[in-house]
Enzyme design. Structure first.
Site, short mmCIF file in Angstrom:
data_model
loop_
_atom_site.label_atom_id
_atom_site.label_comp_id
_atom_site.label_asym_id
_atom_site.label_seq_id
_atom_site.Cartn_x
_atom_site.Cartn_y
_atom_site.Cartn_z
N ASP A 164 7.18 -57.72 9.67
CA ASP A 164 7.31 -58.65 8.54
C ASP A 164 6.11 -59.60 8.48
O ASP A 164 5.57 -59.89 7.41
CB ASP A 164 8.64 -59.41 8.58
CG ASP A 164 9.12 -59.73 9.98
OD1 ASP A 164 8.42 -59.37 10.95
OD2 ASP A 164 10.19 -60.36 10.12
N TYR A 217 12.47 -41.05 9.06
CA TYR A 217 12.36 -40.02 8.03
C TYR A 217 12.78 -38.64 8.56
O TYR A 217 13.12 -37.76 7.79
CB TYR A 217 10.92 -39.92 7.48
CG TYR A 217 10.47 -41.14 6.70
CD1 TYR A 217 11.33 -42.20 6.46
CD2 TYR A 217 9.18 -41.23 6.21
CE1 TYR A 217 10.92 -43.32 5.76
CE2 TYR A 217 8.75 -42.34 5.50
CZ TYR A 217 9.63 -43.40 5.29
OH TYR A 217 9.22 -44.49 4.58
N ASP A 270 0.84 -48.69 1.60
CA ASP A 270 0.85 -48.87 0.14
C ASP A 270 0.41 -50.29 -0.21
O ASP A 270 -0.33 -50.51 -1.17
CB ASP A 270 2.24 -48.59 -0.44
CG ASP A 270 2.37 -47.14 -0.89
OD1 ASP A 270 1.60 -46.30 -0.38
OD2 ASP A 270 3.24 -46.85 -1.74
#
Ligand code: NAD
Length: 362
Positions: A223, A142, A251
């Site tokens: 994953d 980011y 999330d």
């Protein structure tokens, strides 16, 4: 105690939920004899409208000078088409970097009163969900270079993911220390089968491990972690991971606990001045309708009292008040049971009423 709190109401439901959190802080201050002074800060879409900038330097300076920062949420469809460097979320990234808050802590804990709101099977929820994701917040992809370029007539986009040893070590230490205060289990999540940055991440975590002999360190590929969070969340105590993996996993973790509207977060750096915010966004679909759940923001204010101001009893008073309101069956729309029999035992309330009921019990 006197404390100055920078307050960013932001956009969408931001002002509604922050007002309820401030009212809860006021009641707590009164009860415990503190004095909280609030400094308004413009950030996000409202700052673009007012100043032409999602976070002008003068607004950021107010946050850095305060004892802590409480944030609602920013963004909304009105600003979807502004250029990338001007988007409301840029204000958020600039705020995190400017405050140097490199460690984001998001609890994923199921409230027993809301167990039926989890999308997971009852048998999985019954084993318990109570873990924290410690996410690196001001490094990684980011904050790397972003560019889109033309290569022989074809567009190519580049986003650079970098981590230094020092950046990994400081967040690693937060992970170990958080686990040490809890059940002593730390799971380091990365993608070391593919990424160099992840291999360095894993190396540093294992280099730190001998300093924390009371913490059991394990490694997991991201994953697999995404699968394990829905398959058996009870196995986790503390997860420590890099910025983007943490964004996605947290999330996912919020969803299995019921509603995104319930979850607070804290972001801390080298000083006690932290950034406290609910994990959800500005929910433009319900903004201005008195429908938002203010609990995630009220619990963020409680985290501020505990982690930045060392006010444990005060934080407990707020958290117990939230539990009492849920025990009494009050629910905002997002946490209202879908089952008719269960719903009949609950009372639907709006954002303001939920805030008032919590204040009444502090
Ligand atoms: P969102 O979290 O705003 O909303 C997702 C869904 O959850 C919506 O249906 C919304 O109504 C519901 N919801 C969220 N918070 C709620 C609450 N407190 N009570 C009841 N329901 C709630 O995510 P989104 O729709 O993807 O994003 C909307 C805007 O928020 C976008 O502009 C996005 O960029 C921004 N955003 C901001 C932040 C932040 O400020 N930290 C974080 C995420 C998204």
């Amino acid at each position: 105690m006197n404390k100055t709190i920078a307050v960013i109401r932001g956009d969408g439901i931001g002002p509604e939920i922050v007002n309820e959190a401030l009212a809860a802080l006021d009641v707590t201050a009164q009860k415990f004899n503190h004095n909280f002074t609030y400094i308004d800060v413009d950030m996000g879409g409202c700052a673009i409208d007012k100043w032409g900038d999602p976070l002008p330097q003068a607004e950021l300076d107010k946050c850095i000078a305060a004892d802590s920062v409480l944030l609602g949420a920013v963004g909304g469809p009105k600003w979807n088409d502004v250029p990338g460097h001007m988007r409301p979320e840029k204000g958020l990234l600039r705020l995190r970097a400017g405050m140097g808050v490199y460690s984001n802590n998001r609890p994923a804990k199921i409230w027993p009163q809301l167990a039926s709101a989890s999308p997971l099977k009852e048998s999985i929820v019954a084993r318990g969900i109570d873990f924290i994701i410690v996410r690196e917040l001001i490094g990684g992809i980011y904050f790397g270079e972003h560019r889109t370029e033309d290569v022989f007539g074809e567009q190519r986009a580049v986003d650079v993911l970098t981590y230094t040893e020092a950046e990994i070590e400081r967040i690693g230490r937060i992970g170990f220390e958080t686990a040490r205060r809890r059940r002593g289990k730390l799971c380091s999540v990365e993608k070391s089968n593919v990424l160099d940055s992840s291999r360095l991440w894993k190396t540093i975590m294992h280099r730190l491990a001998p300093e924390y002999p009371d913490v059991e360190l394990s490694d997991m590929l991201v994953d697999n972690c995404a699968m394990q969070i829905v398959k058996d969340p009870s196995q986790f105590d503390v997860i420590v991971t890099e910025n983007m993996f943490g964004d996605i996993l947290s999330d996912e973790a919020s969803q299995i606990t019921g509603s995104i509207g319930m979850i607070p977060s804290s972001s801390l750096g080298a000083t006690s001045c932290g950034l406290y915010e609910p994990i959800h966004g500005s929910a433009p679909d319900i903004a201005g309708k008195d429908l938002a759940n203010p609990i995630g923001t009220i619990l963020s204010a409680a985290m501020m009292l505990r982690f930045s101001f060392d006010m444990d009893a005060e934080a407990n008073a707020i958290e117990s008040a939230v539990a009492a309101v849920l025990d009494a069956g009050y629910r905002t729309g997002d946490i209202m049971p879908t089952d008719a029999d269960e719903a009949a035992m609950c009372r639907l309330v709006g954002c303001r009423e939920m805030g008032r009921l919590i204040r009444e019990r502090i």
